[in-house]
Design a protein around this motif. Structure first.
Motif, PDB file in Angstrom:
ATOM      1  N   LEU A   1       0.826  -1.209   0.000  1.00  0.00           N
ATOM      2  CA  LEU A   1       0.000   0.000   0.000  1.00  0.00           C
ATOM      3  C   LEU A   1       0.860   1.259   0.000  1.00  0.00           C
ATOM      4  CD1 LEU A   1      -2.823  -1.015   2.496  1.00  0.00           C
ATOM      5  CD2 LEU A   1      -2.964  -0.823   0.014  1.00  0.00           C
ATOM      6  N   THR A   2       1.940   1.238   0.754  1.00  0.00           N
ATOM      7  CA  THR A   2       2.843   2.387   0.793  1.00  0.00           C
ATOM      8  C   THR A   2       3.477   2.625  -0.568  1.00  0.00           C
ATOM      9  OG1 THR A   2       3.294   1.942   3.113  1.00  0.00           O
ATOM     10  CG2 THR A   2       4.820   3.398   1.970  1.00  0.00           C
ATOM     11  N   MET A   3       3.893   1.554  -1.236  1.00  0.00           N
ATOM     12  CA  MET A   3       4.488   1.722  -2.559  1.00  0.00           C
ATOM     13  C   MET A   3       3.473   2.224  -3.575  1.00  0.00           C
ATOM     14  SD  MET A   3       7.244  -1.349  -3.052  1.00  0.00           S
ATOM     15  CE  MET A   3       6.342  -2.714  -2.341  1.00  0.00           C
ATOM     16  N   LEU A   4       2.224   1.797  -3.445  1.00  0.00           N
ATOM     17  CA  LEU A   4       1.192   2.232  -4.388  1.00  0.00           C
ATOM     18  C   LEU A   4       0.835   3.704  -4.222  1.00  0.00           C
ATOM     19  CD1 LEU A   4      -1.186  -0.868  -4.397  1.00  0.00           C
ATOM     20  CD2 LEU A   4       0.391  -0.145  -6.195  1.00  0.00           C
ATOM     21  N   ILE A   5       0.867   4.217  -2.990  1.00  0.00           N
ATOM     22  CA  ILE A   5       0.483   5.612  -2.772  1.00  0.00           C
ATOM     23  C   ILE A   5       1.687   6.527  -2.519  1.00  0.00           C
ATOM     24  CG2 ILE A   5      -1.770   4.969  -1.866  1.00  0.00           C
ATOM     25  CD1 ILE A   5      -0.698   5.735   0.926  1.00  0.00           C
ATOM     26  N   ALA A   6       2.891   6.020  -2.763  1.00  0.00           N
ATOM     27  CA  ALA A   6       4.102   6.797  -2.440  1.00  0.00           C
ATOM     28  C   ALA A   6       4.141   8.132  -3.165  1.00  0.00           C
ATOM     29  CB  ALA A   6       5.345   5.984  -2.766  1.00  0.00           C
ATOM     30  N   ARG A   7       3.817   8.155  -4.437  1.00  0.00           N
ATOM     31  CA  ARG A   7       3.894   9.398  -5.211  1.00  0.00           C
ATOM     32  C   ARG A   7       2.918  10.443  -4.671  1.00  0.00           C
ATOM     33  NH1 ARG A   7       4.771   8.265 -11.309  1.00  0.00           N
ATOM     34  NH2 ARG A   7       6.755   7.639 -10.463  1.00  0.00           N
ATOM     35  N   LYS A   8       1.675  10.035  -4.397  1.00  0.00           N
ATOM     36  CA  LYS A   8       0.680  10.960  -3.854  1.00  0.00           C
ATOM     37  C   LYS A   8       1.075  11.419  -2.452  1.00  0.00           C
ATOM     38  CE  LYS A   8      -3.161   9.122  -6.484  1.00  0.00           C
ATOM     39  NZ  LYS A   8      -4.459   8.477  -6.455  1.00  0.00           N
ATOM     40  N   LEU A   9       1.568  10.486  -1.649  1.00  0.00           N
ATOM     41  CA  LEU A   9       1.976  10.817  -0.289  1.00  0.00           C
ATOM     42  C   LEU A   9       3.139  11.803  -0.289  1.00  0.00           C
ATOM     43  CD1 LEU A   9       1.569  10.180   2.736  1.00  0.00           C
ATOM     44  CD2 LEU A   9       3.198   8.334   2.458  1.00  0.00           C
ATOM     45  N   LEU A  10       4.094  11.587  -1.167  1.00  0.00           N
ATOM     46  CA  LEU A  10       5.239  12.482  -1.264  1.00  0.00           C
ATOM     47  C   LEU A  10       4.806  13.879  -1.712  1.00  0.00           C
ATOM     48  CD1 LEU A  10       8.272  12.709  -0.932  1.00  0.00           C
ATOM     49  CD2 LEU A  10       8.527  11.976  -3.286  1.00  0.00           C
TER      50      LEU A  10
END
Length: 83
Positions: free
Chosen positions: A50-59
């Protein structure tokens, strides 16, 4: 074969492999402990996915917050009044 050479050192770290193997050896014969270890392992893997999937948005979100914080704390220039 190429995928396993890339995945093993980056996603599954050597200390992680050792920890999993040690816990599996300790849980030998205890099915409940084995199921708990496997459940925790799957939970960690799911959280990583889940972290890898949303990493770009989270960053992008965290960058926007950092920029807004740093711009709001910028000191205002002093104006000297000479009378």
């Amino acid at each position: 074969m190429l995928i396993s050479r890339l995945v093993i050192p980056t996603i599954v770290t050597p200390p992680g492999i050792v920890a999993i193997l040690a816990l599996m050896v300790l849980s030998e014969g205890n099915q409940q402990l084995w199921l708990q270890i496997m459940g925790l392992l799957l939970l960690v893997m799911l959280l990583n996915l889940l972290t890898m999937l949303i990493a770009r948005k989270l960053l992008a979100f965290l960058t926007a917050i950092a920029i807004s914080i740093s711009s709001s704390n910028t000191p205002k220039p002093m104006v000297l009044k000479i009378s």
